[in-house]
Design a protein around this motif. Structure first.
Motif, short mmCIF file in Angstrom:
data_model
loop_
_atom_site.label_atom_id
_atom_site.label_comp_id
_atom_site.label_asym_id
_atom_site.label_seq_id
_atom_site.Cartn_x
_atom_site.Cartn_y
_atom_site.Cartn_z
N LEU A 390 -13.19 -11.22 33.76
CA LEU A 390 -13.84 -10.00 33.97
C LEU A 390 -14.82 -9.80 34.78
O LEU A 390 -14.92 -9.15 35.92
CB LEU A 390 -13.94 -9.27 32.77
N TRP A 391 -15.82 -10.46 34.51
CA TRP A 391 -17.15 -10.53 35.52
C TRP A 391 -16.97 -11.04 36.87
O TRP A 391 -17.25 -10.65 37.98
CB TRP A 391 -18.32 -11.50 34.88
N GLY A 392 -15.96 -12.07 36.97
CA GLY A 392 -15.72 -12.69 38.35
C GLY A 392 -14.88 -11.74 39.25
O GLY A 392 -15.16 -11.47 40.18
N ALA A 393 -13.77 -11.25 38.45
CA ALA A 393 -12.98 -10.15 39.12
C ALA A 393 -13.90 -9.13 39.71
O ALA A 393 -13.63 -8.38 40.53
CB ALA A 393 -11.95 -9.75 38.64
N THR A 394 -14.90 -8.68 39.05
CA THR A 394 -15.61 -7.45 39.26
C THR A 394 -16.54 -7.66 40.52
O THR A 394 -16.88 -6.98 41.42
CB THR A 394 -16.54 -7.07 38.13
N ILE A 395 -17.14 -8.74 40.15
CA ILE A 395 -17.86 -9.57 41.40
C ILE A 395 -17.14 -9.25 42.79
O ILE A 395 -17.59 -8.98 43.82
CB ILE A 395 -18.66 -10.86 41.30
N VAL A 396 -16.20 -10.05 42.88
CA VAL A 396 -15.16 -10.09 44.08
C VAL A 396 -14.81 -8.71 44.29
O VAL A 396 -14.87 -8.57 45.58
CB VAL A 396 -13.92 -10.93 43.51
N ALA A 397 -14.29 -7.86 43.43
CA ALA A 397 -13.86 -6.74 44.06
C ALA A 397 -14.82 -5.81 44.62
O ALA A 397 -14.60 -5.22 45.67
CB ALA A 397 -13.28 -5.72 42.70
N LEU A 404 -15.93 -4.89 53.24
CA LEU A 404 -14.66 -4.05 53.93
C LEU A 404 -15.39 -2.97 54.78
O LEU A 404 -15.05 -2.71 56.07
CB LEU A 404 -13.62 -3.54 53.26
N GLN A 405 -16.27 -2.26 54.10
CA GLN A 405 -16.92 -0.83 54.59
C GLN A 405 -17.78 -1.40 55.91
O GLN A 405 -17.85 -0.75 56.82
CB GLN A 405 -17.77 -0.53 53.44
N ILE A 406 -18.47 -2.51 55.56
CA ILE A 406 -19.50 -3.07 56.68
C ILE A 406 -18.85 -3.61 57.99
O ILE A 406 -19.15 -3.15 59.06
CB ILE A 406 -20.50 -4.22 56.11
N VAL A 418 -14.96 -13.67 50.64
CA VAL A 418 -15.61 -13.28 49.41
C VAL A 418 -15.37 -13.98 48.30
O VAL A 418 -16.35 -14.62 47.51
CB VAL A 418 -15.31 -11.88 49.05
N ILE A 419 -13.98 -14.19 48.19
CA ILE A 419 -13.76 -15.41 46.89
C ILE A 419 -14.49 -16.80 47.14
O ILE A 419 -14.68 -17.45 46.38
CB ILE A 419 -12.28 -15.39 46.52
N SER A 420 -14.24 -17.22 48.49
CA SER A 420 -14.76 -18.32 49.01
C SER A 420 -16.24 -18.58 48.65
O SER A 420 -16.92 -19.44 48.06
CB SER A 420 -14.77 -18.62 50.46
N ALA A 421 -17.08 -17.59 48.68
CA ALA A 421 -18.61 -17.22 48.46
C ALA A 421 -18.64 -17.18 46.92
O ALA A 421 -19.40 -17.95 46.39
CB ALA A 421 -18.90 -15.75 48.90
N THR A 446 -23.29 -12.67 46.53
CA THR A 446 -22.20 -13.03 45.92
C THR A 446 -22.20 -14.26 45.44
O THR A 446 -21.56 -14.92 44.54
CB THR A 446 -20.91 -12.95 46.89
N MET A 447 -22.59 -15.25 46.34
CA MET A 447 -22.81 -16.73 46.10
C MET A 447 -23.50 -16.98 45.05
O MET A 447 -23.43 -17.75 44.15
CB MET A 447 -23.34 -17.57 47.32
N PHE A 448 -24.72 -16.34 44.99
CA PHE A 448 -25.77 -16.57 43.77
C PHE A 448 -25.23 -16.02 42.40
O PHE A 448 -25.26 -16.88 41.79
CB PHE A 448 -27.01 -15.48 44.01
N MET A 449 -24.33 -14.98 42.50
CA MET A 449 -23.76 -14.61 41.03
C MET A 449 -22.56 -15.55 40.78
O MET A 449 -22.33 -15.82 39.55
CB MET A 449 -23.46 -13.26 41.14
N GLY A 450 -21.87 -16.13 41.92
CA GLY A 450 -20.67 -17.02 41.47
C GLY A 450 -21.36 -18.43 41.05
O GLY A 450 -20.67 -19.10 40.12
#
Length: 480
Positions: A390-397, A404-406, A418-421, A446-450
């Motif tokens: 759940l946490w992993g999917a939330t971070i990726v989402a 995407l917005q940037i 993003v998943i790679s990071a 994202t890398m840090f949290m992963g």
């Protein structure tokens, strides 16, 4: 009466001894190992950000911008392999040495590193230090209180495991470098360059980082199956995890003595490795930009190589953007799963997937308990596995939406990077190279949290050690 002489009394503050400081640090780490891990990781990243910003670290002799230095520091300490600069040409020899040292530190893991430092200072491992090291081999130990399952590494074995970590990393990287060095000499690479490149490649393979010391990357070795096979072996050994290496070093020829963790890790890893390769063969055999021009044996080998590298290796012999969208999605799933617990790989870990599969299988069969290899798995392990996913999917989402917005880039490319990071894989569609500073900061987070682990992050933020002394009335919602 004689006048009494008054004396000035000087109150000196108590002096902090080394023992006092050590006791305070030990007390802090014992109360919250997860937050101590966050503190150490953050400090390491800040130190390496400063190092990469120094003019001596760049080949041009100029200061590297803060966004690029921070991104590189996070990628190095988190052994990710993503970059926003040309790693081969941007950094000087000193910068490459910083990269090499950083990935070695990151590969050991923050909690294991903290235990090693404690061992060096006190010349012994106390109970708290053993708990810290054990939490790196088993996320369940992050939570205070009893753990209702046999640990991957018992507390009495932590000292031996730490020795295994250091020795295995040194020996495996040395063997890989020794196998790569003569091959590079045969390919006509000068002796000094061959020595440096072999040591560099061996470190990047075992740590699952994927940086290359030469500007052309693996293009020169794309058809050198000896070279690529050695890299695959290094990535595999780094991805299965130190508890598995420790168990295999003690009873390699006695599978019956392997723990459930070892069996699940090895079996799930091999299944995903083969299944990923089969999927890439089916999806890419007619793609002229990737495997379409190869014969059957070359296609099979390159598919195996790609399957292994999407598990967290980060090396690539093909252009990732040239993959079909279906292949990118398969790679997304493989990267998200990652490697073994307490390994140099990232992702939600293969044992997490195995536990969820066993839970679904037990539910489908109507059995109250999960079982595997003659052992029963308690329900609290499922809760941890679900929280990790759940946490992993939330971070990726969340990261994908922000990127995407940037960038306004295609979804499949954004999701892949993003998943790679998050999974610290290091493969890229090229999107990371084009990020503005705001996007670099998002990917660095994202890398840090992963890398620090979703369970460690959840425990640090939510203070999961708080116990609830009452239970509310039970009521079952409709699920599914």
């Amino acid at each position: 009466m004689p006048a009494s002489s008054s004396r000035n009394v000087i109150h000196r503050p108590p002096r902090l001894s080394v023992r006092t400081v050590r006791d305070r640090i030990s007390d802090f780490t014992g109360r919250s190992p997860s937050r101590f891990a966050l503190l150490i990781f953050t400090a390491l990243i800040l130190v390496f950000t400063l190092l990469f910003s120094l003019p001596i670290a760049s080949s041009a002799g100029t200061m590297t911008p803060l966004a690029d230095s921070l991104f590189t520091a996070v990628s190095v300490i988190c052994v990710t392999g993503l970059s926003v600069v040309d790693m081969a040409t941007h950094w000087s020899l000193v910068g490459h040495i910083f990269v090499f040292i950083g990935v070695q530190i990151g590969a050991l893991g923050v909690l294991t590193l903290a235990s090693i430092l404690g061992l060096v200072i006190s010349r012994k491992l106390g109970l708290r230090a053993k708990l810290i090291a054990a939490s790196d081999s088993n996320p369940l130990r992050v939570h205070h209180g009893p753990v209702a399952e046999g640990q991957a590494v018992r507390l009495g074995e932590i000292g031996s495991m730490l020795l295994t970590v250091a020795v295995s990393a040194l020996v495996i990287e040395a063997v890989i470098a020794a196998l790569l060095f003569p091959r590079m000499l045969i390919d006509g690479i000068p002796a000094w360059d061959a020595l440096w490149n072999s040591v560099y490649y061996s470190a990047m393979a075992f740590t699952n980082t994927g940086f290359t010391p030469n500007a052309e990357g693996l293009e020169r070795f794309a058809n050198d199956y000896w070279f690529l096979s050695i890299l695959m072996i290094g990535v595999f050994l780094g991805a299965i995890g130190f508890p598995v290496i420790y168990a295999l070093s003690r009873s390699f020829f006695k599978p019956r003595r392997w723990s459930l963790h070892v069996k699940l890790t090895l079996l799930t890893t091999l299944i995903l490795f083969v299944a990923g390769a089969v999927a890439f063969v089916i999806l890419e055999f007619n793609n002229p930009k990737t495997f379409g021009s190869l014969n059957a044996s070359d296609t099979a080998f390159q598919s195996l190589f790609l399957s292994m590298m999407t598990r967290s290796g980060g090396f690539s012999t093909i252009s990732i953007p040239d993959l079909n969208g279906s292949s990118l999605l398969v790679a997304d799933m493989l990267m998200f799963i990652g490697g073994g617990s307490a390994s140099t790989a990232g992702g939600i870990k293969v044992t997490t997937l195995a536990v969820l599969f066993l839970a679904a299988l037990a539910e489908a069969r109507g059995r109250p308990d999960m079982e595997a290899f003659g052992r029963r798995i308690p329900q609290d392990v499922v809760k941890v596995a679900l929280s990790v996913v759940l946490w992993g999917a939330t971070i990726v989402a969340v990261s994908s939406i922000v990127i995407l917005q940037i960038t306004k880039a295609p979804l499949d490319h954004v999701l892949f990077d993003v998943i790679s990071a998050f999974a610290t894989t290091g493969l890229s569609t090229g999107l990371t190279d084009q990020l503005p500073d705001s996007g670099k900061y998002v990917m660095a987070a994202t890398m840090f949290m992963g890398r620090i682990g979703t369970v460690t992050l959840a425990a640090a933020v939510a203070a999961s050690q708080n116990a609830q002394l009452f239970r509310r009335p039970e009521e079952r919602p409709i699920v599914g």
